[in-house]
Structure formats: C-alpha cells, structure tokens
Motif scaffolding. Structure first.
Motif, PDB file in Angstrom:
ATOM      1  N   ILE A 254      -7.685  10.809   0.808  1.00  0.00           N
ATOM      2  CA  ILE A 254      -7.058   9.494   0.600  1.00  0.00           C
ATOM      3  C   ILE A 254      -6.500   8.965   1.918  1.00  0.00           C
ATOM      4  CG2 ILE A 254      -5.209   8.243  -0.574  1.00  0.00           C
ATOM      5  CD1 ILE A 254      -5.468  10.287  -2.874  1.00  0.00           C
ATOM      6  N   ALA A 255      -5.840   9.845   2.689  1.00  0.00           N
ATOM      7  CA  ALA A 255      -5.264   9.437   3.980  1.00  0.00           C
ATOM      8  C   ALA A 255      -6.351   8.957   4.931  1.00  0.00           C
ATOM      9  CB  ALA A 255      -4.488  10.592   4.593  1.00  0.00           C
TER      10      ALA A 255
ATOM     11  N   GLN B  96      -1.559  11.039  -3.823  1.00  0.00           N
ATOM     12  CA  GLN B  96      -1.408   9.691  -3.274  1.00  0.00           C
ATOM     13  C   GLN B  96      -0.146   9.596  -2.413  1.00  0.00           C
ATOM     14  OE1 GLN B  96      -3.524   7.011  -3.706  1.00  0.00           O
ATOM     15  NE2 GLN B  96      -2.253   5.727  -2.388  1.00  0.00           N
TER      16      GLN B  96
ATOM     17  N   VAL C 210       0.134   8.854   6.527  1.00  0.00           N
ATOM     18  CA  VAL C 210      -0.153   7.607   7.235  1.00  0.00           C
ATOM     19  C   VAL C 210       1.108   7.063   7.901  1.00  0.00           C
ATOM     20  CG1 VAL C 210      -0.841   5.189   6.928  1.00  0.00           C
ATOM     21  CG2 VAL C 210      -2.120   7.013   5.782  1.00  0.00           C
ATOM     22  N   GLU C 211       2.225   7.054   7.184  1.00  0.00           N
ATOM     23  CA  GLU C 211       3.469   6.527   7.740  1.00  0.00           C
ATOM     24  C   GLU C 211       4.056   7.459   8.801  1.00  0.00           C
ATOM     25  OE1 GLU C 211       5.229   3.468   7.255  1.00  0.00           O
ATOM     26  OE2 GLU C 211       3.130   3.148   6.723  1.00  0.00           O
TER      27      GLU C 211
ATOM     28  N   GLU D  75      -9.160   7.602   4.103  1.00  0.00           N
ATOM     29  CA  GLU D  75      -9.614   6.292   3.630  1.00  0.00           C
ATOM     30  C   GLU D  75      -8.625   5.194   4.032  1.00  0.00           C
ATOM     31  OE1 GLU D  75     -10.233   6.454  -0.553  1.00  0.00           O
ATOM     32  OE2 GLU D  75     -11.739   8.043  -0.455  1.00  0.00           O
ATOM     33  N   LYS D  76      -7.335   5.520   3.943  1.00  0.00           N
ATOM     34  CA  LYS D  76      -6.308   4.542   4.288  1.00  0.00           C
ATOM     35  C   LYS D  76      -6.334   4.203   5.772  1.00  0.00           C
ATOM     36  CE  LYS D  76      -2.815   5.284   0.695  1.00  0.00           C
ATOM     37  NZ  LYS D  76      -2.560   3.858   0.418  1.00  0.00           N
ATOM     38  N   ASN D  77      -6.563   5.212   6.591  1.00  0.00           N
ATOM     39  CA  ASN D  77      -6.590   4.994   8.044  1.00  0.00           C
ATOM     40  C   ASN D  77      -7.619   5.920   8.673  1.00  0.00           C
ATOM     41  OD1 ASN D  77      -6.192   4.658  10.753  1.00  0.00           O
ATOM     42  ND2 ASN D  77      -3.957   4.819  10.685  1.00  0.00           N
TER      43      ASN D  77
ATOM     44  N   ALA E 208      -0.639  11.370   0.920  1.00  0.00           N
ATOM     45  CA  ALA E 208      -1.471  10.555   1.806  1.00  0.00           C
ATOM     46  C   ALA E 208      -0.649   9.444   2.458  1.00  0.00           C
ATOM     47  CB  ALA E 208      -2.632   9.960   1.025  1.00  0.00           C
ATOM     48  N   GLU E 209       0.185   8.787   1.662  1.00  0.00           N
ATOM     49  CA  GLU E 209       1.047   7.737   2.202  1.00  0.00           C
ATOM     50  C   GLU E 209       2.012   8.300   3.240  1.00  0.00           C
ATOM     51  OE1 GLU E 209       3.014   5.912  -1.079  1.00  0.00           O
ATOM     52  OE2 GLU E 209       1.191   5.002  -1.898  1.00  0.00           O
TER      53      GLU E 209
ATOM     54  N   GLY F  25       0.795  -1.223   0.000  1.00  0.00           N
ATOM     55  CA  GLY F  25       0.000   0.000   0.000  1.00  0.00           C
ATOM     56  C   GLY F  25       0.823   1.266   0.000  1.00  0.00           C
ATOM     57  N   ILE F  26       2.155   1.136   0.113  1.00  0.00           N
ATOM     58  CA  ILE F  26       3.055   2.292   0.100  1.00  0.00           C
ATOM     59  C   ILE F  26       3.944   2.199  -1.136  1.00  0.00           C
ATOM     60  CG2 ILE F  26       4.902   3.524   1.316  1.00  0.00           C
ATOM     61  CD1 ILE F  26       2.275   3.677   2.787  1.00  0.00           C
TER      62      ILE F  26
END
Length: 322
Positions: free
Chosen positions: A223-224, A176, A183-184, A226-228, A179-180, A145-146
């Motif tokens: 997007i972020a 994108q 999250v990280e 949605e990811k978390n 957003a990654e 996902g990253i």
C-alpha cells in the motif's frame, strides 16, 4: 543534538513563524516563549488573561513583551471564530456549544491555527495528550489520504539520526494505517535532514515466519509503495536485517535497503514504545518527540513533565513543520 536544533533554529528564523501556546500561565512555557521571541526565532502567541500572564512573567523574571498575548474573552473576531467552528464541525456543534468550547485555550488556539492567524500549536505542559490532539483532529484534521495522525521519535546519538514510528498514538494499526505512517514518516525524516530509507518491522524477515501479523506488514508495504512509488522502502524485516549489512546479506540479499535503513515503522504501539525506550535507555540515544504527523497543520504535544528546554525544542520542530 545541538547541530540538529541549530539547523531547525535557522529554518524557523528565516520563515518568521508564529506558534500558539495555550498554556500561557505555565512557567516553562513563559520561559521558552521569552527565549524564542528575544532571539527573534519565532513569534509566540500566549493564550490567557493578559494581566495574569504579564504578572506571572514578571514574578519569574522573564520578558514576554515581544510575545503576543491573546485572551479568548477579548478576541475581536470571536463571533467569526464561532461561525467558522460551527461550519467546520458540520452540524456536530451548535453556536451555543461553540461559544463555550472556544473559551477553552486548546480549542481557541487550534482555531487560530485553522484560521491562519498562527502557523502551529504546542500544548501538553498541563493538559493530557487527548486534550491537545482532540481539537486538532476535529478542526485541523488529517491530510487528504491520511485517516490517522501518528507520533514519531527522532533518535539522536552523536552524528547518528533515526526515525521511529508510531511510538505514541495508534495502539493496533491496520495495514492501511501502517502504510500511511510510513509515507508520513518519510516526510518527517526529511525535516530532520534524514534521507528516508524505510524498513517495515516485524518478527519475521521476508517470509521467515507466517502469521496474520507478518501478512499485515507485507500488505502495508504494498500500500505504501502505491501511495508513493518513489519511497525507498522494504519489509517485512526483523530489526537486525534492517540495520546490519552482514545480516541483511544473509536474510534479504535482494533488498533495496542492504541493511542501511534509517526510518523504522513498528507494527504496533507496544513494539514502537518499547523499541524507542530501549534505544534511549540502553543505547544512549536522545529521543526527540513525539512529533505528530499527518495533520494539515502542525500541532505537537508536550509531556506534562517537560522542561522549558523541551518546550523550546518542540516549538522549533513545530515551526519547521509549518
């Protein structure tokens, strides 16, 4: 700052981690490795000719007897490493290529991490960032996902701690990517005992300006989420609206952050790099990093101007990530 690294030291000591140092002949690496092993914090793995490393350590007056020393030319499982590397590269390297590449200390060290013979890697004292990161991207690769790794700085001043990203790797991240990174960065923040409250930064606050740049940030926010969905995150924000409650009350009164953000996602490398250096040079913050994030296993990059103390600290961070 001392409290921060005391916490990381405690984490590393209880976990019994091993960290690879491909630059086994560098004085700063040898000094830090001797300190880490003598204190029982972690097991350093020094890459290079055993005789040369021991001779160099003796010459500068450090004890590396508690460190592991591994020479690619004498590694008993080299054939297995070659086979594993060829399989991992999926047709992008022949056996002949692999035998040459794995004599390179960074590739050899990264394969030790991939093969679970070490928990992480620290390099860059004498190598470029590309030399350190390239093997990691080819072998360890990014988490599911990253798509891209990114670089975080933890900014510390007395009891204050903030996370700034990306300040080291991605020049013009897309929505994108941002957003990654968000999250990280939340994961990295927790590593440093920061409960992440994430602000997606821009030159606009909640639509006060409209452009492709601001829309990219608002898209990244969605997007972020949605990811978390558990993230405490909002944007787009100007920096003052993200960190000053009185400004936030005027510009973004309905925001979940309320002017109390501690993790900041910059819209570009240009902005992030300038931002952390302003905080460092004018604000009196100490910049810890860059800490690379998004990889399946930790690999971190030193500055070629680093000190032995920098090596020691980055090894602690890497062990904590592991």
């Amino acid at each position: 700052m001392s409290t921060l690294f005391d916490q990381l030291k405690d984490k590393a000591t209880t976990e019994d981690k091993s960290i690879v140092f491909p630059e086994g002949l560098d004085e700063r690496i040898l000094t830090a490795a001797s300190q880490l092993s003598a204190a029982g914090i972690l097991t350093p793995i020094l890459i290079g000719d055993k005789g040369s490393i021991k001779q160099k350590a003796e010459a500068i007056g450090v004890d590396v007897s508690s460190c592991k020393i591994m020479d690619p030319n004498e590694f008993s499982e080299f054939d297995l490493m070659v086979e594993t590397f060829v399989e991992r590269r999926k047709g992008k390297a022949t056996e002949e290529d692999a035998r040459k590449m794995l004599l390179d200390a960074n590739y050899f060290g990264t394969m030790l991490v991939y093969m679970n013979q070490a928990d992480g890697l620290v390099s860059g004292a004498t190598h470029s960032t590309a030399d350190t990161v390239r093997p990691a991207l080819q072998i360890i690769k990014t988490k599911e996902g990253i798509k891209k790794t990114s670089g975080v700085f933890v900014m510390v001043r007395d009891e204050e701690k903030y996370v700034f990203a990306d300040c080291a790797i991605n020049i013009t991240p897309e929505a994108q990517d941002l957003a990654e990174i968000a999250v990280e960065s939340a994961v990295t923040a927790k590593l440093f005992d920061v409960d992440p409250r994430i602000a997606m930064l821009s030159f606009s606050t909640k639509g006060s300006a409209k452009s492709a740049e601001t829309e990219k940030v608002t898209e990244a926010l969605e997007i972020a989420k949605e990811k978390n969905p558990s993230l405490v995150i909002d944007g787009e924000f100007q920096f003052d609206a993200a960190i000053v409650p009185s400004v936030a009350e005027k510009k973004a009164p309905d925001s979940v952050l309320n002017g109390d953000a501690n993790t900041f996602i910059f819209p570009s490398l240009e902005a992030g790099n300038i931002g952390y250096k302003i905080a460092q040079r004018l604000g009196g913050f100490e910049a810890v990093g860059p800490v690379l994030q998004g990889l399946n296993k930790p690999v971190n990059d030193l500055s070629r101007g680093c000190s032995a103390d920098d090596v020691f600290k980055l090894a602690l961070i890497t062990a904590a990530q592991a």
